[in-house]
Design an enzyme around this catalytic site. Structure first.
Site, PDB file in Angstrom:
ATOM      1  N   GLY A 104       0.707  -1.250   0.000  1.00 13.65           N
ATOM      2  CA  GLY A 104       0.000   0.000   0.000  1.00 13.65           C
ATOM      3  C   GLY A 104       0.743   1.313   0.000  1.00 13.65           C
ATOM      4  O   GLY A 104       0.090   2.350  -0.094  1.00 13.65           O
ATOM      5  N   PRO A 106       4.444  -4.742  -0.942  1.00 15.79           N
ATOM      6  CA  PRO A 106       4.336  -3.630  -1.888  1.00 15.79           C
ATOM      7  C   PRO A 106       4.194  -4.121  -3.322  1.00 15.79           C
ATOM      8  O   PRO A 106       4.875  -5.063  -3.736  1.00 15.79           O
ATOM      9  CB  PRO A 106       5.669  -2.891  -1.706  1.00 15.79           C
ATOM     10  CG  PRO A 106       6.622  -3.960  -1.245  1.00 15.79           C
ATOM     11  CD  PRO A 106       5.801  -4.908  -0.410  1.00 15.79           C
ATOM     12  N   TYR A 120     -11.793   4.249 -12.021  1.00 10.87           N
ATOM     13  CA  TYR A 120     -11.901   5.192 -10.903  1.00 10.87           C
ATOM     14  C   TYR A 120     -11.165   6.506 -11.127  1.00 10.87           C
ATOM     15  O   TYR A 120     -10.578   7.053 -10.195  1.00 10.87           O
ATOM     16  CB  TYR A 120     -11.521   4.554  -9.548  1.00 10.87           C
ATOM     17  CG  TYR A 120     -10.463   3.477  -9.556  1.00 10.87           C
ATOM     18  CD1 TYR A 120     -10.807   2.159  -9.278  1.00 10.87           C
ATOM     19  CD2 TYR A 120      -9.130   3.771  -9.820  1.00 10.87           C
ATOM     20  CE1 TYR A 120      -9.857   1.160  -9.267  1.00 10.87           C
ATOM     21  CE2 TYR A 120      -8.166   2.777  -9.808  1.00 10.87           C
ATOM     22  CZ  TYR A 120      -8.537   1.468  -9.525  1.00 10.87           C
ATOM     23  OH  TYR A 120      -7.590   0.483  -9.517  1.00 10.87           O
ATOM     24  N   CYS A 126     -14.978   0.913 -28.131  1.00  5.33           N
ATOM     25  CA  CYS A 126     -16.359   1.351 -28.345  1.00  5.33           C
ATOM     26  C   CYS A 126     -17.036   1.490 -26.985  1.00  5.33           C
ATOM     27  O   CYS A 126     -17.836   0.629 -26.579  1.00  5.33           O
ATOM     28  CB  CYS A 126     -17.094   0.337 -29.204  1.00  5.33           C
ATOM     29  SG  CYS A 126     -16.331   0.187 -30.799  1.00  5.33           S
TER      30      CYS A 126
HETATM   31  N1  PLP Z   1      -1.491  -7.083  -0.603  1.00  7.93           N
HETATM   32  C1  PLP Z   1      -2.825  -7.174  -0.724  1.00  7.93           C
HETATM   33  C2  PLP Z   1      -3.563  -8.178   0.079  1.00  7.93           C
HETATM   34  C3  PLP Z   1      -3.517  -6.343  -1.604  1.00  7.93           C
HETATM   35  O1  PLP Z   1      -4.851  -6.432  -1.737  1.00  7.93           O
HETATM   36  C4  PLP Z   1      -2.789  -5.384  -2.364  1.00  7.93           C
HETATM   37  C5  PLP Z   1      -3.463  -4.466  -3.296  1.00  7.93           C
HETATM   38  O2  PLP Z   1      -4.628  -4.351  -3.401  1.00  7.93           O
HETATM   39  C6  PLP Z   1      -1.392  -5.349  -2.215  1.00  7.93           C
HETATM   40  C7  PLP Z   1      -0.788  -6.204  -1.327  1.00  7.93           C
HETATM   41  C8  PLP Z   1      -0.552  -4.399  -2.997  1.00  7.93           C
HETATM   42  O3  PLP Z   1      -0.862  -3.082  -2.744  1.00  7.93           O
HETATM   43  P1  PLP Z   1      -0.033  -1.911  -3.447  1.00  7.93           P
HETATM   44  O4  PLP Z   1       0.106  -2.277  -4.866  1.00  7.93           O
HETATM   45  O5  PLP Z   1      -0.842  -0.699  -3.221  1.00  7.93           O
HETATM   46  O6  PLP Z   1       1.299  -1.866  -2.759  1.00  7.93           O
END
Ligand code: PLP
Length: 431
Positions: A248, A291, A334, A361
């Protein structure tokens, strides 16, 4: 320029990793995904070095394959000391085909089928991140039948809202992933898991969301997880060995986005965890993060050819490109922001306000609205930056468009990592 691995050469062309993007499009065609290997490796090292400096031994980052997944990526991840999180047998297959060690795979998913569970067990996947009770029971049964004692983490939801887009926010209670702590269900989930004789529970997993710019929401999650861990120690004598805090950390899509201090955030998170453990007299667990975006997003860009301009008098001008929501559905999904550059005319004034539209389309097939470019002509080359994450993996064959090729650039050279789909590929499964 948004990133230092991008540049402009004497021809006024955008370069990535020292390679002219105009030459890339001429050699490999467009649309084209481009991935800068040096940037990818540097992003991995940002994590591995911060982990080595701040988290206990045995902690390491797992790359989230949902953000990008192709065979040639996995040798790089392995060389960089990463683990990998996978969410489907297809991702497991790809990682293994890329030579990645099964032991360093962590298998996610809120609906792993029996076939998925068996495939992953028989492939020797190191850890399962168990999402729910029925998975727990099936996994225990299938592991027993194969004489396997399977290591697992339990996915729990701490109920944190990191204030991101609803669609990419999964730590809140009302969501289809994991088992909530607040309702008492996670406590029952742990009790059930500990009673399974073929499963070895190593710890917990939580993922609170995406595009998070500070350590704070992760620290909040740690507080809730440690409190829960303490309760589980008191109830069962169970001590968490591993805390997986999900993915995240955010990336910059626009110049106006903040720069994310990943080492600083990891340090702050590690200190917070250490302090929390000290206060509770709890043994410091190993830490995993997952990540995806912050490893690959800014290492990637997409090149498109302009088809033409259409001005709707009194409204706006559309610049159409030869790709769109089939290779990048994130604006359609989004309204995700992106930086778009005139790859072959970087020195021309950008005084033409326009909307970049794809070729599908579908009226929602836009790449970006109300941006400034030089007045475009048919055949011009546009680069959309920061497309390394959640573009290739979210691509489709809508309108029977072929998926683009992916090239990796390194040391001023490019190599094809995924070839462009052909019409034969489109009908390959049709009987
Ligand atoms: N781990 C889990 C369980 C996730 O659902 C996600 C993304 O949705 C990630 C890791 C990776 O997140 P990010 O790409 O934002 O680092």
């Amino acid at each position: 320029m948004l990133y230092e691995h991008l540049g402009v050469n004497e021809l006024g062309h955008l370069t990535v990793g020292g390679v002219d993007t105009v030459q890339l499009a001429e050699e490999f065609g467009a649309p084209l995904y481009v991935l800068d290997e040096a940037r990818l490796r540097a992003n991995c090292r940002t994590y591995t070095q911060a982990f080595a400096a701040h988290f206990p031994e045995g902690s390491y980052p797992l790359f989230a394959g949902k953000s990008l997944c192709f065979k040639g990526l996995y040798p790089v991840l392995e060389e960089e000391g990463m683990g990998a999180d996978v969410v489907s047998p297809g991702e497991i297959y790809t990682a293994l085909a890329g030579g990645f060690p099964a032991q360093r795979l962590y298998f996610h998913g809120n609906n792993k089928t029996d076939e998925d569970l068996i495939y992953a067990l028989e492939s020797g996947v190191g850890h399962f991140i168990v999402d729910n009770h029925s998975e727990l029971e099936r996994l225990n049964q299938f592991a027993g039948e194969r004489d396997i004692r399977q290591k697992v983490l339990l996915r729990v939801t701490p109920g944190i809202d990191p204030h991101t887009l609803q669609a990419i926010n999964t730590g809140r209670i009302d969501c289809q992933f994991g088992v909530p702590i607040e309702t008492g269900q996670a406590a029952r989930f742990v009790a059930a898991a500990l009673s399974m004789e073929n499963l070895e529970v190593e710890g917990f997993h939580s993922h609170i969301g995406s595009q998070i710019f500070e350590a704070e929401p992760f620290c909040d999650a740690v507080d809730i997880l440690l409190e829960f861990a303490q309760e589980m120690r008191q109830a069962h004598g169970f001590v968490v060995q591993v805390l997986n805090l999900g993915g995240g950390f955010g990336v910059r899509y626009l110049e106006s986005d903040p720069v994310v201090d990943i080492p600083g955030n990891i340090k702050a998170l590690a200190e917070h965890l250490r302090q929390g453990c000290q206060e509770k007299d709890y043994p410091l667990p190993r830490v995993l993060l997952e990540p995806g975006r912050s490893i690959v997003a800014d290492a990637g860009l997409t090149l498109y050819r302009v088809g033409g301009i259409k001005t709707i008098e009194g409204y706006r001008s559309y610049v159409t490109v030869n790709g769109g929501m089939t290779d990048n559905p994130r604006y359609a999904l989004y309204q995700a922001p992106y930086t778009v550059l005139p790859a072959d005319r970087m020195n021309d004034p950008r005084d033409f306000v326009c909307t970049v539209a794809g070729r599908c389309c579908e009226s929602g097939d836009l790449i970006q609205e109300n941006i400034s470019l030089p007045r475009a002509n048919r055949g011009d080359l546009l680069a959309v930056l920061t497309t390394g994450a959640y573009n290739f993996t979210m691509a489709s064959n809508y309108n029977r468009l072929c998926r683009p090729a992916l090239v990796m650039v390194r040391d001023g050279k490019a190599r094809l990592a995924v070839r462009r789909q052909t019409f034969e590929d489109l009908v390959a499964c049709d009987l």
